[in-house]
Design a protein around this motif. Sequence first.
Motif, mmCIF file in Angstrom:
data_model
loop_
_atom_site.group_PDB
_atom_site.id
_atom_site.type_symbol
_atom_site.label_atom_id
_atom_site.label_comp_id
_atom_site.label_asym_id
_atom_site.label_seq_id
_atom_site.Cartn_x
_atom_site.Cartn_y
_atom_site.Cartn_z
ATOM 1 N N MET A 1 0.865 -1.190 0.000
ATOM 2 C CA MET A 1 0.000 0.000 0.000
ATOM 3 C C MET A 1 0.884 1.216 0.000
ATOM 4 N N SER A 2 0.702 2.037 -0.921
ATOM 5 C CA SER A 2 1.574 3.210 -1.053
ATOM 6 C C SER A 2 1.131 4.289 -0.064
ATOM 7 N N SER A 3 2.109 4.987 0.538
ATOM 8 C CA SER A 3 1.791 6.098 1.482
ATOM 9 C C SER A 3 1.364 7.332 0.706
ATOM 10 N N GLN A 4 0.406 8.047 1.360
ATOM 11 C CA GLN A 4 -0.099 9.274 0.731
ATOM 12 C C GLN A 4 0.359 10.490 1.555
ATOM 13 N N THR A 5 0.760 11.474 0.911
ATOM 14 C CA THR A 5 1.187 12.727 1.578
ATOM 15 C C THR A 5 -0.049 13.523 1.991
ATOM 16 N N PRO A 6 -0.123 13.871 3.287
ATOM 17 C CA PRO A 6 -1.312 14.642 3.735
ATOM 18 C C PRO A 6 -1.363 16.017 3.067
ATOM 19 N N ILE A 7 -2.545 16.423 2.884
ATOM 20 C CA ILE A 7 -2.735 17.743 2.281
ATOM 21 C C ILE A 7 -2.440 18.817 3.347
ATOM 22 N N PRO A 8 -1.531 19.715 3.070
ATOM 23 C CA PRO A 8 -1.200 20.761 4.077
ATOM 24 C C PRO A 8 -2.385 21.728 4.292
ATOM 25 N N ILE A 9 -2.526 22.119 5.566
ATOM 26 C CA ILE A 9 -3.601 23.092 5.902
ATOM 27 C C ILE A 9 -3.105 24.485 5.540
ATOM 28 N N PRO A 10 -3.860 25.185 4.786
ATOM 29 C CA PRO A 10 -3.424 26.559 4.441
ATOM 30 C C PRO A 10 -3.309 27.452 5.698
ATOM 31 N N TRP A 11 -2.378 28.356 5.603
ATOM 32 C CA TRP A 11 -2.187 29.259 6.759
ATOM 33 C C TRP A 11 -3.413 30.152 6.988
ATOM 34 N N SER A 12 -4.068 30.497 5.976
ATOM 35 C CA SER A 12 -5.268 31.332 6.163
ATOM 36 C C SER A 12 -6.314 30.590 6.974
ATOM 37 N N HIS A 13 -6.414 29.272 6.706
ATOM 38 C CA HIS A 13 -7.381 28.484 7.465
ATOM 39 C C HIS A 13 -6.932 28.336 8.919
ATOM 40 N N ARG A 14 -5.633 28.173 9.126
ATOM 41 C CA ARG A 14 -5.138 28.097 10.500
ATOM 42 C C ARG A 14 -5.406 29.398 11.282
ATOM 43 N N PHE A 15 -5.145 30.524 10.634
ATOM 44 C CA PHE A 15 -5.414 31.816 11.297
ATOM 45 C C PHE A 15 -6.897 31.959 11.615
ATOM 46 N N ARG A 16 -7.728 31.440 10.697
ATOM 47 C CA ARG A 16 -9.173 31.530 10.933
ATOM 48 C C ARG A 16 -9.550 30.691 12.151
ATOM 49 N N LEU A 17 -8.930 29.494 12.286
ATOM 50 C CA LEU A 17 -9.217 28.661 13.448
ATOM 51 C C LEU A 17 -8.764 29.325 14.753
ATOM 52 N N VAL A 18 -7.557 29.942 14.686
ATOM 53 C CA VAL A 18 -7.089 30.659 15.885
ATOM 54 C C VAL A 18 -8.025 31.799 16.240
ATOM 55 N N ARG A 19 -8.486 32.505 15.195
ATOM 56 C CA ARG A 19 -9.371 33.653 15.441
ATOM 57 C C ARG A 19 -10.703 33.201 16.026
ATOM 58 N N TYR A 20 -11.176 32.044 15.598
ATOM 59 C CA TYR A 20 -12.476 31.578 16.075
ATOM 60 C C TYR A 20 -12.407 30.864 17.429
ATOM 61 N N ARG A 21 -11.273 30.230 17.721
ATOM 62 C CA ARG A 21 -11.212 29.405 18.930
ATOM 63 C C ARG A 21 -10.363 30.023 20.050
ATOM 64 N N VAL A 22 -9.262 30.612 19.700
ATOM 65 C CA VAL A 22 -8.330 31.090 20.720
ATOM 66 C C VAL A 22 -8.575 32.551 21.079
ATOM 67 N N VAL A 23 -8.776 33.391 20.058
ATOM 68 C CA VAL A 23 -8.932 34.836 20.329
ATOM 69 C C VAL A 23 -10.097 35.125 21.259
ATOM 70 N N PRO A 24 -11.276 34.509 21.106
ATOM 71 C CA PRO A 24 -12.365 34.800 22.058
ATOM 72 C C PRO A 24 -12.000 34.459 23.492
ATOM 73 N N VAL A 25 -11.280 33.356 23.666
ATOM 74 C CA VAL A 25 -10.875 32.986 25.032
ATOM 75 C C VAL A 25 -9.913 34.014 25.594
ATOM 76 N N LEU A 26 -8.935 34.425 24.763
ATOM 77 C CA LEU A 26 -7.978 35.434 25.239
ATOM 78 C C LEU A 26 -8.663 36.762 25.556
ATOM 79 N N VAL A 27 -9.592 37.157 24.668
ATOM 80 C CA VAL A 27 -10.319 38.414 24.909
ATOM 81 C C VAL A 27 -11.116 38.336 26.202
ATOM 82 N N PHE A 28 -11.746 37.174 26.432
ATOM 83 C CA PHE A 28 -12.539 37.027 27.655
ATOM 84 C C PHE A 28 -11.648 37.105 28.899
ATOM 85 N N ILE A 29 -10.475 36.462 28.812
ATOM 86 C CA ILE A 29 -9.566 36.482 29.961
ATOM 87 C C ILE A 29 -9.073 37.897 30.233
#
Length: 409
Positions: A1-29
């Motif tokens: 079975m040949s190995s498959q290279t995972p598709i890299p997550i775009p940085w824009s999507h990562r920033f969006r996840l940080v903005r949606y999940r981490v920033v609200p918590v930091l703002v609340f704190i």
Amino acid sequence: MSSQTPIPIPWSHRFRLVRYRVVPVLVFIVAAGSAGLLWRHQAGVLRAIGEVEVVRYELTAPADGILVALPGSQRQLCDRLLAGEVAARLDDRVSAAELDMVRGEIARLQKELEATSVRTRLEVAAAEASASAYAVRKLDEVRQLAVDVERLRLDLLDRQAQTQSDRVELQRLNERLEATRKVFAQGAETPYMMMDVQLRRDMTAERLEGGLKAVQEAQEQLKTVTARRDSALGEIPSLPACPSADSLATAFLAPLHAAVAVQEARLRQVQTRIEQLAIRAPADARICEIYRRPGQAVRLGDPILAIAVERSRNVISYFREQQAPRPQVGMEAEIRLRTVPRRILRGIVEQVGPQIAEVPPHQLVNSRVLEWGLPVRIGLPEDADLCPGELVDIVFKAPPQTPGPSPAD
């Protein structure tokens, strides 16, 4: 079975996840921490609305009478009055007429005293034939001294009445001289008029000074003659068929003595009225209300003028019932002016009221809701230049709380 290279997550999507999940918590704190810090900082701060204290005087009529015009221009709103300056005056014609009546009654009593003295001499001459010559002479001496005492009392009363008349005239001339000086300084009066008023004022003052000296001399003479009469009264020997030496020496002057006492009381009454004719300002202030004007009749207690001081050194505030802790003498306070630019003054609580009182309408947060509070007087610094009645915002600084004893102690 040949190995498959995972598709890299775009940085824009990562920033969006940080903005949606981490920033609200930091703002609340951060917001919660900031709120906690602000609450801790403001926990000991007490706010209130204050008013620069208004010192107001109501000048009322001290007696029934008619207001007369003062020399010069009449009093107007916002005119400045110095402490002791005449603000209004009542008509003195009634007092002058009463003084004339007193002086007329004094003259009548003086004539009556002269007649009594003549009758006394005739009685003594008739008594010399049937009594001891020494006793009669001593009785005549005491009677003459008693007559002299009443004569000096009448003379003193007449001099006092004259000094009262001169005092009234001097008050008029002083007011006229002051008004003439103001007009002369503006160039609206001639030097000759100024000199004429000054001369008449000086002559009246000199006459009054001489009259006061004469009153003092008359009082000393009266004391001396009274002492001589009392001393001679005890030296009268007993006479046959006479009740007592005292009655022979002084009883014949009892009606005259009582009449002189009545005139002395009337003169004191007139003197009191004369002192009340001038209504003076109790402090440096400006006229803020005029209730009566010259020519109007006033009764005892009627308001004539209202004056208010121009500067105040205190702020009056009300500590609401629901606020805690209660203010204490010596507590610091920030006085924040509502001017532009805003100024902040430092004050100290000088006095705390004894009971809860209703807050004045202009210090209410909501004019439709009544409030009650504890009155507090806050001292202002010397360089504070605030207008009485000006509203300010006050921030009380609660004193630091000392930690209580630990349970182990």
